[in-house]
Design an enzyme around this catalytic site. Structure first.
Site, mmCIF file in Angstrom:
data_model
loop_
_atom_site.group_PDB
_atom_site.id
_atom_site.type_symbol
_atom_site.label_atom_id
_atom_site.label_comp_id
_atom_site.label_asym_id
_atom_site.label_seq_id
_atom_site.Cartn_x
_atom_site.Cartn_y
_atom_site.Cartn_z
ATOM 1 N N ASN A 1 0.789 -1.236 0.000
ATOM 2 C CA ASN A 1 0.000 0.000 0.000
ATOM 3 C C ASN A 1 0.820 1.284 0.000
ATOM 4 O O ASN A 1 0.260 2.367 0.038
ATOM 5 C CB ASN A 1 -0.963 0.010 1.187
ATOM 6 C CG ASN A 1 -2.055 -1.020 1.013
ATOM 7 O OD1 ASN A 1 -2.417 -1.373 -0.101
ATOM 8 N ND2 ASN A 1 -2.571 -1.518 2.111
ATOM 9 N N CYS A 2 2.129 1.171 -0.053
ATOM 10 C CA CYS A 2 3.007 2.342 -0.073
ATOM 11 C C CYS A 2 2.945 3.002 -1.458
ATOM 12 O O CYS A 2 3.087 2.337 -2.488
ATOM 13 C CB CYS A 2 4.431 1.887 0.241
ATOM 14 S SG CYS A 2 5.694 3.136 -0.044
#
Length: 117
Positions: free
Chosen positions: A12-13
């Site tokens: 999710n970065c």
């Protein structure tokens, strides 16, 4: 390239997403090592710290570092940083791109990727 590229990070970065999109768009095959699912070993962190300065690996700008107890942030050494990164993989700058155990890149800079791939 004879060995598969591995990109290490957290799904999710945003920086990870940019790097993976770039690699996909340029048909660069890679394996994704998700710290959240697979963790990271002390051995790998020690290998990386032997290739690049541990201060390059440690992400002091993120919320994970800011949320650490003050005593964890003080008097950082390589040993202490490796232990913290093993416990909290979100402390590792992302992405780390490696091939055959050798770090090729840390972070995502399009110009650097163009030269590498």
């Amino acid at each position: 390239m004879d060995k598969m590229l591995t990109i290490y990070g957290i799904k999710n970065c945003n920086t990870m997403k940019k790097a993976m999109v770039w690699l996909d768009q340029h048909n660069v095959a890679y394996d994704f090592h998700d710290y959240k699912k697979l963790n990271i070993s002390e051995e790998t962190l020690r290998e990386w710290a032997g290739q690049v300065d541990w201060t390059v690996l440690l992400n002091k700008a993120g919320t994970t570092f800011r949320r650490l107890p003050q005593e964890d942030k003080e008097e950082l050494t390589q040993e202490k940083a490796i232990s913290l990164m093993e416990q909290h993989p979100s402390l590792i700058k992302r992405p780390v791109v490696a091939q055959g155990g050798k770090i090729l890149s840390i972070g995502f800079k399009e110009e650097e990727y163009k030269k590498l791939f």
